[in-house]
Design an enzyme around this catalytic site. Structure first.
Site, short mmCIF file in Angstrom:
data_model
loop_
_atom_site.label_atom_id
_atom_site.label_comp_id
_atom_site.label_asym_id
_atom_site.label_seq_id
_atom_site.Cartn_x
_atom_site.Cartn_y
_atom_site.Cartn_z
CE1 TYR A 59 -15.97 -8.93 15.43
CE2 TYR A 59 -14.20 -10.98 16.84
CZ TYR A 59 -14.85 -9.73 16.87
OH TYR A 59 -14.10 -8.57 18.23
CE LYS A 71 -27.34 -4.16 25.80
NZ LYS A 71 -27.12 -3.23 26.94
CG ASP A 87 -24.92 -3.31 29.24
OD1 ASP A 87 -24.65 -3.76 29.70
OD2 ASP A 87 -25.63 -1.59 29.42
CG ASP A 90 -7.77 -6.49 24.07
OD1 ASP A 90 -7.17 -7.74 23.98
OD2 ASP A 90 -7.85 -5.64 22.99
#
Ligand code: NAD
Length: 367
Positions: free
Chosen positions: A141, A198, A230, A258
């Site tokens: 970000y 990851k 994942d 979330d």
């Protein structure tokens, strides 16, 4: 003379003023019983500040927040300000506060109280009580981004159609400081840290994994595991009760927190904290927004904000005061008190459907 804390309170918009007033009322009542003095200063941010000053985050708010011991925020935003220019949208206040206070760690507990066990959409989830520690100011970000027009030569010498890119980049320092928060937190809890990355694909993730492995050696009592993101998304649903502290990057943390909120059930129950370099002043707020659809109707569930105040006091070192507030919330739920967002929980028992004011009073009575 007892201890004294200066708390900056930012009610914000929508239900913000109702839920922060409730949380401060509970905090004051609990603190008085412990001989602790809480001095509050109300500050403007979000739409409330746009209406008064024309901008979402006045300098006075940043300065006063910085000078406080901690900041308690309701929520900002609402349809009234949906059409203002992007640079002065109410939500900019949150980003500005994070930057102004140097808040790099976002801490979100996912807890299902026994009294609300039906709130989780999972069947037989077991005891859900874990915390996600998300890095907040680095990663994709905030990395280099941009676009190349069709026909531009790319850095690797090739020419393609139009191209857009974002970059994930982390320094050792940025990773170590967030890992430290996670391991320290785990030491005060069930002593387990799960790193989510990851590392099978991303170079930056491999650095996270290597640094976390090194840090785990400094905490021999803490069980340490690493999961690919994942797989973590699956395991959060498959075995949520096995997690204690999950630490991860900005992007993965945004998504998983979330998911965790949904697993835990009601949006009106979950608190959060954002912490900076020296821990304080941190920013404490419910995870939900300003709920414009129920504003001014005495319908808002104040418990997420009350629990945010409890988290704030624990971070300030007032463990007993914090536990008093949390226990009073549990007792209130056990007594059957439910605001409209959680009336579906444990139906059939002795449920009393109440508003913001009545449930706040019940928490105070239960202190
Ligand atoms: P929201 O969280 O405000 O509301 C979603 C739904 O949950 C609504 O039906 C609402 O009534 C309900 N709800 C939320 N909190 C509740 C509570 N405490 N008690 C009972 N019901 C509750 O999300 P939204 O509708 O997407 O956003 C509304 C506004 O809030 C937008 O302007 C958004 O930008 C802003 N927002 C602010 C923050 C923040 O300040 N940190 C976070 C998220 C959204």
């Amino acid at each position: 003379m007892g201890k004294k804390y200066n708390i900056a309170v930012i009610p914000g918009d929508g239900i913000g003023p109702e839920i922060t007033a409730a949380a401060i009322e509970v905090l004051q009542a609990a603190a008085t019983r412990k001989g602790i003095e809480i001095i509050t200063k109300e500050l403007k941010a979000g739409g409330d500040a746009i209406d008064t000053f024309g901008i979402p985050l006045p300098q006075e708010t940043i300065d006063s927040a910085k000078a406080s011991d901690a900041v308690l925020l309701g929520a900002v935003g609402g349809p009234k300000w949906d059409n203002v220019e992007p640079d002065i949208r109410p939500e900019r206040a949150i980003l500005g506060l994070r930057a102004g206070l140097g808040l790099y760690a976002n801490i979100r507990p996912a807890i299902v109280f026994d009294e609300l066990k039906d709130a989780s959409p999972l069947k037989n989830p077991g005891r859900i009580d874990f915390i996600i520690v998300r890095e907040l100011t680095g990663g994709i970000y905030f990395g280099k981004n941009g676009t190349y027009q069709s026909g531009d030569r790319l850095p690797d010498g090739t020419v393609k159609g139009k191209v857009a890119f974002d970059t994930e980049s982390y320094s050792e320092g940025e990773i170590n400081r967030i890992l430290k928060i996670a391991f320290e937190l785990a030491m005060k809890r069930r002593k387990k840290v799960t790193l989510v990355d990851k590392a099978n694909v991303l170079v930056s993730s491999r650095m996270w994994r290597s640094l976390a492995g090194q840090m785990s050696l400094e905490y021999p009592e803490v069980e340490f595991e690493s999961l690919y993101v994942d797989n973590a998304a699956m395991q959060l649903i498959g075995r949520p009760s096995s997690f204690d502290v999950i630490v991860t990057s900005n992007l993965f943390g945004d998504i998983l927190s979330d998911e965790a909120g949904q697993i835990a059930g009601s949006i009106g129950m979950l608190p959060s904290a954002s912490l900076g370099a020296n821990g304080m002043p941190g920013l404490f707020e419910p995870i939900h927004g300003s709920a414009p659809d129920i504003v001014g109707q005495d319908k808002a569930n104040p418990l997420a904000t009350i629990l945010s105040a409890a988290m704030m006091m624990r971070t300030l070192g007032e463990d007993e005061l914090s536990a008093d507030i949390e226990n009073a919330v549990k007792k209130t739920l056990a007594g059957g008190f439910r605001t409209s967002d959680i009336t579906f929980c444990n139906e059939g028992e002795n449920i009393k459907s109440v508003g913001t004011k009545e449930i706040t009073k019940a928490v105070i009575d239960n202190l």
